[in-house]
Design a protein around this motif. Structure first.
Motif, PDB file in Angstrom:
ATOM      1  N   VAL A 231       0.819  -1.171   0.145  1.00 51.17           N
ATOM      2  CA  VAL A 231      -0.245  -0.153  -0.030  1.00 51.17           C
ATOM      3  C   VAL A 231       0.864   1.299  -0.071  1.00 51.17           C
ATOM      4  N   SER A 232       0.617   2.109  -1.123  1.00 46.25           N
ATOM      5  CA  SER A 232       1.686   3.389  -1.216  1.00 46.25           C
ATOM      6  C   SER A 232       0.930   4.560  -0.541  1.00 46.25           C
ATOM      7  N   LYS A 233      -0.251   4.386  -0.857  1.00 48.98           N
ATOM      8  CA  LYS A 233      -0.853   5.713  -0.306  1.00 48.98           C
ATOM      9  C   LYS A 233      -2.360   5.502   0.082  1.00 48.98           C
ATOM     10  N   VAL A 234      -2.668   6.416   1.156  1.00 44.42           N
ATOM     11  CA  VAL A 234      -4.341   6.276   1.514  1.00 44.42           C
ATOM     12  C   VAL A 234      -4.789   7.677   1.444  1.00 44.42           C
ATOM     13  N   PHE A 235      -5.789   7.943   0.781  1.00 45.78           N
ATOM     14  CA  PHE A 235      -6.550   9.206   0.729  1.00 45.78           C
ATOM     15  C   PHE A 235      -7.848   9.215   0.470  1.00 45.78           C
ATOM     16  N   ALA A 236      -8.365  10.464   0.658  1.00 46.24           N
ATOM     17  CA  ALA A 236      -9.961  10.647   0.658  1.00 46.24           C
ATOM     18  C   ALA A 236     -10.598  10.789  -0.833  1.00 46.24           C
TER      19      ALA A 236
ATOM     20  N   SER B 166     -15.293   5.118   1.567  1.00 47.32           N
ATOM     21  CA  SER B 166     -14.977   6.117   2.177  1.00 47.32           C
ATOM     22  C   SER B 166     -13.489   6.519   1.960  1.00 47.32           C
ATOM     23  N   LEU B 167     -12.551   5.649   1.859  1.00 41.57           N
ATOM     24  CA  LEU B 167     -11.268   5.949   1.543  1.00 41.57           C
ATOM     25  C   LEU B 167     -10.921   5.209   0.264  1.00 41.57           C
ATOM     26  N   LEU B 168      -9.608   5.790  -0.351  1.00 39.19           N
ATOM     27  CA  LEU B 168      -9.114   5.243  -1.384  1.00 39.19           C
ATOM     28  C   LEU B 168      -7.666   4.772  -1.041  1.00 39.19           C
ATOM     29  N   CYS B 169      -7.023   3.449  -1.679  1.00 38.73           N
ATOM     30  CA  CYS B 169      -5.673   3.540  -1.448  1.00 38.73           C
ATOM     31  C   CYS B 169      -5.167   3.058  -2.803  1.00 38.73           C
ATOM     32  N   THR B 170      -3.900   3.325  -2.881  1.00 38.59           N
ATOM     33  CA  THR B 170      -3.003   2.899  -4.128  1.00 38.59           C
ATOM     34  C   THR B 170      -2.040   1.775  -3.607  1.00 38.59           C
ATOM     35  N   ILE B 171      -2.142   0.677  -4.500  1.00 38.68           N
ATOM     36  CA  ILE B 171      -1.366  -0.327  -4.001  1.00 38.68           C
ATOM     37  C   ILE B 171      -0.463  -0.574  -5.334  1.00 38.68           C
TER      38      ILE B 171
END
Ligand code: FAD
Ligand code: FAD
Lengths: 281, 360
Positions: A231-236, B166-171
């Motif tokens: 997981v490189s990033k978590v954002f709204a 409610s949130l997004l994540c980049t994998i």
């Protein structure tokens, strides 16, 4: 008949809130539950036990608090429960999770052969539907996903027939046990456990296995090391740039509101008018 | 494309030596009985962008039984953007079964080594993707909503919703190839087919004998689709929520839909209350839709509903609460009682259409 049911403890997502400033999940006070999809798997295993006798073992990989989820399953009628718990599992993606769970099931098989493995269709948090196929492949078991009904089970001849939801229809499938079944939701209804089970669940000596007890020597296969996805990033999510254009007329008569909306819609989206005229009866 | 593919990337990158032989973007073109699942074309549209960013070819993988239009399907894939198609046809591949399909796809990947491999998040795609990723020991990102290439590292940045959107994540899958991803139907836009676009078909032999396959498909019972709603592909949807308060009031949704030739959609509480069938549920645990017009009546706009209908071209919301979240992302809003406004809309559309017919 020995069935192993894999269950995951998940946060009750209906009650999850995201912190408006930090964009982190606010877990405090959010109850943890048995992944709802897994209850269909457990109920199916219990029904087979009602019919053929035998044992139902529930397995969960998770932190110590996941014990509560396993006790819940015992109260529904599962016979035994194993919590696989070790800091070394932290950060596992589906590949590492299926590795740890398949190792655990191999260990269980040393004591008692396993005829069927059940998983839920997917979880409500990770929501990937990848762990079931992963376990089956690692154990070399036949994989039956999206099963809507077990049509027939011949324990002595190790044969099973199921209906499987496929694209555009239902497959009637025959295969051999042992195999892994991922149960479709809505296919059965979880029973209320009886009082005996409730007492037994509270007293039951739950097995807690760490990495070594689960028979895992290869530390590079589990946890962050064993997880190819990162997981490189978590954002709204980005909000839409504009709020809705509000249709208002002074008298707010439904009829006038409707006419005003239509006029707006059709001047701003002329193609839409053709589209509707084309199909309308 | 193939010429360009051999040119080195503009930027000098220290690509992991293990990855050098992994090139090209692959999409599994899912078909059953000669019918292609439209999500495959949506994926080719998305795959085209990734292949162009990487400067490589876009390849389709067609796995089917003999006489199931294999070459025809490859031809269609070229129209939707593929440069090349790998075609595996064999008697044992007639019905989808996990073992032979996993072997067919795993063999292809090991032989031709793609850097990106995408499948639709259908019952077939999820079954196959999970098995192939485990067999290959590589990463698989589920239900992606956005795919972008990081040119410097040639990594795929796959974004997916978490906790119900409610949130997004980049994998990313940085240390393994191929990088695998699934995408749900209707999440990506359907590309235009360009007639006459050609490509190369590579037929690959498959050797697995029926007697070595444990699982048998005894029968396929096709769904009775005659009266089944097909929400994902509807152009106009009128949807109702809990704000309608009763099954009787929900009838107003049907009335408007009839006049518009639209499908009827519903929020989850409506389905749970039994006012509408499960096939009509829009959202995270229902259908993803992309209509030209979505009318939402008495729906608050919770994130789990929104993720299923955000792709609509025009959203009209009717809600009695001026602060309902749905007004934050709808295009047009009416504050008011849906049970009064829906019939008014039905009448207004009826009158407008009759007028349009008269004037031609
Ligand atoms: C927001 C988020 C996104 C993620 N995205 C990805 C991703 O794209 N790719 C990826 O590889 N990993 C991903 N992960 C990691 C993944 O969720 C974990 O590996 C998790 O342990 C298992 O995956 P799942 O929850 O998706 O389970 P699923 O594959 O959806 O679960 C299927 C079934 O497997 C069984 N099962 C699953 N986990 C357990 C367990 N711990 N114990 C017992 N039985 C279990 C249950 O029966 C369940 O119904 C993500 C995690 C999060 C939180
Ligand atoms: C894991 C999970 C998955 C989910 N999946 C889905 C999914 O796939 N699809 C889905 O829809 N939901 C889903 N939900 C539920 C979602 O969180 C919301 O609860 C749901 O979308 C709310 O439905 P609603 O808008 O109809 O009802 P409510 O939230 O109760 O909203 C009713 C709205 O109607 C308005 N209203 C009241 N009276 C009137 C009136 N007379 N006229 C006009 N407006 C009126 C109110 O102001 C309110 O905004 C999921 C939830 C979870 C936890």
């Amino acid at each position: 008949m020995h069935s192993v049911v894999c269950i995951k403890q998940v946060p009750d997502s209906a009650q999850i809130r995201v912190h408006p400033v930090t964009n982190t999940i606010m877990r405090q006070g959010v109850p943890a539950i048995v992944n709802p999809y897994d209850l269909f798997a457990l109920e199916e295993a219990l029904r087979l036990k009602d019919q053929f006798g035998g044992t139902v073992t529930v397995v969960c990989m998770g932190p110590p608090m996941a014990e509560a989820a396993l006790r819940k399953c015992l109260s529904f009628g599962a016979d035994d429960a194993i919590l696989v718990s070790d800091r070394a599992f932290a950060g596992s993606d589906t590949l590492a999770t299926s590795y740890a769970l398949s190792a655990t099931i191999r260990k269980i098989m040393e004591d008692m052969p396993v005829d069927l493995i059940f998983t839920g269709k997917q979880t409500i948090d990770g929501d990937t539907a990848q762990v079931g196929p992963g376990i089956a492949k690692r154990l070399g078991y036949q994989l039956l996903t999206y099963v809507s009904r077990i049509v027939d089970l011949d324990v002595a001849n190790k044969e099973i027939q199921v209906e499987r939801r496929a694209e555009g229809g239902v497959q009637l499938i025959k295969t051999s046990t042992p195999c892994l079944i991922t149960m479709l939701e809505g296919t059965n209804e979880m029973r209320f456990g009886d009082l005996d089970d409730l007492f037994r669940a509270a007293r039951h000596e739950l097995k807690v296995w760490d990495r070594e007890a689960a028979g895992i020597d290869a530390v590079e296969m589990i946890g962050l090391k064993g997880s190819p996805t990162v997981v490189s990033k978590v954002f709204a999510p980005r909000p839409r740039s504009k709020r809705a254009e509000m249709i208002e007329v002074r008298d707010s008569e439904p009829k006038n509101l409707a006419v005003t909306l239509l006029a707006k819609l059709f001047t701003q989206h002329p193609k839409l008018e053709q589209e509707i005229a084309k199909r309308a009866v | 494309m193939s010429e360009q593919a051999k040119k080195p990337a503009k930027k000098k990158v220290a690509l992991d030596p293990r990855f050098v032989d992994y090139r090209h973007v692959w999409v599994v073109v899912e078909s059953e009985r000669g019918e292609v699942h439209p999500v495959s074309w949506e994926l080719l549209g998305e795959g085209r962008k990734l292949a162009d960013a990487l400067g490589v070819e876009l390849c389709g993988v067609v796995i089917c039984g003999p006489g199931e239009r294999g070459r025809g399907i490859c031809g269609e894939a070229f129209q939707y953007g593929a440069d090349k198609c790998y075609l595996v046809q064999d008697e044992v591949l007639r019905d989808y079964r996990n073992d032979p399909y996993t072997k067919a796809l795993t063999d292809l990947v090991n032989r031709y080594q793609p850097e990106v491999l995408m499948l639709g998040a259908t019952t077939l795609g999820r079954d196959l993707a999970g098995s192939v990723a485990t067999t290959l020991g590589t990463g698989l990102v589920a239900d992606c909503t956005e795919l972008v290439i990081d040119i410097e590292t040639r990594n795929l940045a796959a974004t997916r919703p978490t906790f119900g959107g409610s949130l997004l994540c980049t994998i990313m899958t940085q240390r393994h190839r191929p990088q695998m991803a699934t995408v749900r139907p209707r999440v990506m836009a359907m590309p235009e087919a360009s007639a006459g676009r050609q490509g190369e078909i590579v037929e690959v032999l498959f050797s697995m004998i029926e007697t070595s396959i444990v699982t048998k498909v005894l029968e396929f019972i096709p769904d009775d689709t005659r009266d089944k709603p097909n929400l994902p592909f509807a152009d106009i949807i009128v949807a109702g929520g809990r704000g309608l308060r009763s099954q009787e009031n929900f009838q107003h949704v049907w009335d408007l839909a009839r006049v518009l030739g639209a499908e009827v959609g519903a929020s989850r509480p409506v389905v749970q209350a039994g006012w509408a069938e499960l096939d009509r549920q829009v959202g995270q645990s229902g259908k993803t839709v992309r209509p030209k017009l979505y009318i939402a009546a008495g729906i608050s706009g919770a994130i789990q509903h929104r993720v299923g209908m955000d792709g609509a071209d025009v959203i009209v919301a009717i809600n009695s609460d001026p602060n309902a979240p749905i007004f934050d992302f709808a295009h047009y809003g009416i504050v008011g009682n849906a049970t009064a406004i829906l019939p008014a809309l039905t009448e207004a559309f009826k009158a407008h259409l009759a007028q349009a017919k008269k004037t031609g």
